[in-house]
Design a protein around this motif. Structure first.
Motif, short mmCIF file in Angstrom:
data_model
loop_
_atom_site.label_atom_id
_atom_site.label_comp_id
_atom_site.label_asym_id
_atom_site.label_seq_id
_atom_site.Cartn_x
_atom_site.Cartn_y
_atom_site.Cartn_z
N UNK A 1 141.56 -19.13 35.57
CA UNK A 1 141.28 -19.59 36.94
C UNK A 1 139.88 -19.13 37.30
N UNK A 2 139.32 -19.80 38.30
CA UNK A 2 137.91 -19.55 38.61
C UNK A 2 137.76 -18.35 39.55
N UNK A 3 136.57 -17.77 39.51
CA UNK A 3 136.26 -16.63 40.37
C UNK A 3 136.46 -16.97 41.84
N UNK A 4 136.37 -18.26 42.18
CA UNK A 4 136.50 -18.67 43.59
C UNK A 4 137.96 -18.85 44.02
N UNK A 5 138.91 -18.63 43.10
CA UNK A 5 140.33 -18.86 43.43
C UNK A 5 140.89 -17.67 44.23
N UNK A 6 140.45 -17.57 45.48
CA UNK A 6 140.79 -16.37 46.29
C UNK A 6 142.29 -16.13 46.39
N UNK A 7 143.08 -17.20 46.53
CA UNK A 7 144.53 -17.01 46.69
C UNK A 7 145.17 -16.42 45.43
N UNK A 8 144.61 -16.77 44.27
CA UNK A 8 145.17 -16.21 43.03
C UNK A 8 144.86 -14.71 42.96
N UNK A 9 143.65 -14.33 43.38
CA UNK A 9 143.32 -12.90 43.42
C UNK A 9 144.19 -12.20 44.47
N UNK A 10 144.45 -12.87 45.58
CA UNK A 10 145.32 -12.27 46.62
C UNK A 10 146.72 -12.06 46.05
N UNK A 11 147.21 -13.05 45.28
CA UNK A 11 148.55 -12.90 44.69
C UNK A 11 148.57 -11.72 43.71
N UNK A 12 147.48 -11.57 42.96
CA UNK A 12 147.40 -10.42 42.04
C UNK A 12 147.49 -9.12 42.82
N UNK A 13 146.85 -9.07 43.98
CA UNK A 13 146.92 -7.85 44.81
C UNK A 13 148.34 -7.65 45.33
N UNK A 14 148.94 -8.74 45.82
CA UNK A 14 150.27 -8.63 46.45
C UNK A 14 151.36 -8.28 45.44
N UNK A 15 151.14 -8.60 44.18
CA UNK A 15 152.17 -8.34 43.16
C UNK A 15 151.88 -7.08 42.36
#
Ligand code: FAD
Length: 457
Positions: free
Chosen positions: A57-71
């Motif tokens: 996924x791209x560096x701009x995929x903020x929601x995917x990074x947020x999911x990584x934080x939340x999980x």
């Protein structure tokens, strides 16, 4: 009675479930497979890590990074090796490096001089499209016929495995469509977006999120994210639990699963559209019909595992093949050249894609013929004449939603219909975009809507 049942434990359903748990709701996620994640799963075999769906996924995929934080998966986030910035596009029987800046654009022979002139004069073209524009018509208008076929064609093969003539430009390429509408063109729009991002970062100062670049995955593969989400859900996630029917039940919903009847106040349908459609038809026929009208492209993935490095393969992301170049393969990724842990030391993992909307019959080929198709194309393109030591072929009769003409109207109709079905929400990668980040965002948006509805904010 549960507060919320989520039907489908793909990444959209998992992202939704994780948010709902954080909001303190009683949630149950029902997934028919015995593993969580849907397409976001990784197969491990003899030290090779093979993705079932997305590789990056791209560096701009903020929601995917947020999911990584939340999980709690954030420590496993892994940037791709720098060489993954190198991508190739096939033209005239060989690989051409896709340009990354003005210098590589000038040097590249991916396009003819005429094609390059058409491309750089894009800001001068003042024509505007209408909502019925296909992707083919849109890109041809903006970039000229050659760049549209070669560059946009490769891009469309890579993202949608789609047919440029039937994909809707405003639905399938909303960012680019918006560039034309608001800024008069793609190059102008791109420059303006970059300026706006820079301005926002400056305004945020020290509070700006970390600057990221390039592509990302997770240690152990993309499936690490799904497993982390499953860990957060714990026994709120039921595997091997296929939803057979849903029905209105007073103010709430009734869900039939493997002979059991469950009740909930709110239901999030996170199954793909062709699976959700028959579940909805008895509840609201039009909802079922609209979901059933979403076509999904068939795709086969051929994972080729080499115990010894394939010397002919360059260190790169991989290559894409525009249609019309005389190759059946849609593209080949080089996962072991992007992430060191995808193959055992000294080995290589290559992943070919075949099928798509313009080659639906490809899925009727047997595994051996699919492998031979990709290997034959690899031999012609890079001279790789060695057969892999192990092979895994994955087939998807319904892989990637096609956002075709009228898609935006159909999605509006879905939203309007849902207004009359309180407590029902949808999530999935057919709603706002087909990529991983859109799937995650749709799950989070469904969770936020449920929380708002439940008055838990
Ligand atoms: C081959 C392939 C390559 C891809 N490559 C990329 C890429 O490179 N980059 C990118 O951004 N995206 C890529 N994608 C897209 C990305 O994988 C999807 O956007 C995302 O995984 C969709 O998630 P989802 O949860 O909406 O759907 P799914 O992953 O389909 O999950 C839906 C879940 O619902 C479950 N389900 C269905 N019916 C029922 C039922 N009745 N009861 C219970 N459970 C049910 C299914 O078992 C499944 O687990 C790719 C997809 C594929 C198939």
């Amino acid at each position: 009675m549960d507060d919320v049942i989520v039907c489908g434990g793909g990444i959209a359903g998992l992202a939704c479930g994780v948010r709902l748990v954080a909001a303190g709701l009683d949630v149950r996620v029902l997934e028919e497979h015995d593993e969580p994640g849907g397409n976001v799963r990784t197969l491990s075999d003899r030290g090779f890590r093979m993705e079932r769906g997305p590789h990056t996924f791209m560096a701009s995929a903020d929601d995917v990074f947020a999911l990584a934080d939340e999980t709690g998966a954030a420590p496993d986030l892994m940037p791709a090796l720098e060489t993954s910035g190198v991508r190739f596009i096939v033209r005239d029987g060989r690989l051409h490096e896709a340009f990354t800046g003005p210098l590589s654009f000038i040097r590249s022979d991916l396009l003819s001089l005429r094609g390059k002139l058409d491309l750089i004069t894009e800001p001068l073209r003042t024509t505007r499209g209408d909502e019925s524009d296909s992707a083919a018509r849109f890109f041809e208008r903006r970039f000229g016929p050659e760049a549209a076929r070669v560059l946009a064609g490769a891009f469309i093969s890579g993202i949608y495995a789609g047919d440029p003539e039937t994909l809707s430009a405003p639905a399938a390429f909303p960012l680019f469509w918006g560039f034309e509408k608001q800024h008069g063109g793609m190059i102008r729009g791109g420059v303006s977006l970059m300026r706006e991002r820079r301005r926002r970062r400056r305004a945020l100062g020290a509070a700006a999120p970390p600057r990221r670049k390039g592509l990302f995955s997770l240690r152990g593969g993309m499936g690490t994210m799904s497993r982390a989400a499953a860990d957060v859900l714990g026994d709120r996630l039921e595997l091997g639990a296929a939803v057979d029917a849903v029905a209105r039940d007073g103010d709430g919903w009734r869900v039939e699963v493997g002979g059991r009847t469950l009740s909930c106040r709110r239901l999030v349908m996170a199954a793909p559209p062709h699976r959700a459609a028959p579940l909805f038809e008895p509840v609201n026929q039009r909802l079922g019909e609209v979901l059933a009208s979403v076509t999904l492209a068939p795709v086969a993935m051929v994972h080729m595992c080499y115990e010894k490095r394939a010397a002919q393969i360059p260190d790169a992301f991989g290559f894409l093949v525009p249609r019309g170049e005389g190759f059946r393969t849609l593209g080949v990724l080089f996962p072991s050249r992007m992430f060191a842990d995808r193959a055992p030391d000294g080995g290589d993992l290559l992943t070919g894609f075949v099928g798509g909307m313009l080659d639906r019959d490809a899925l009727e080929l047997d595994d051996g013929d699919l492998l031979d198709t990709v290997l034959g194309d690899l031999e012609r393109l890079v001279g790789l004449d060695r057969r892999p030591d192990h092979v895994r072929v994955l087939r998807y009769a319904a892989a990637i939603p096609q956002l075709t003409h009228g898609h935006l109207d159909r999605m509006q109709e879905l939203r309007d219909t849902l207004e009359g079905l309180p407590g029902m929400h949808l999530a999935g990668n057919y709603l706002r975009g087909v990529g991983l980040k859109d799937a995650v965002a749709s799950g989070m948006a469904a969770a936020d809507a449920v929380v708002l509805e439940a008055g838990r904010r």
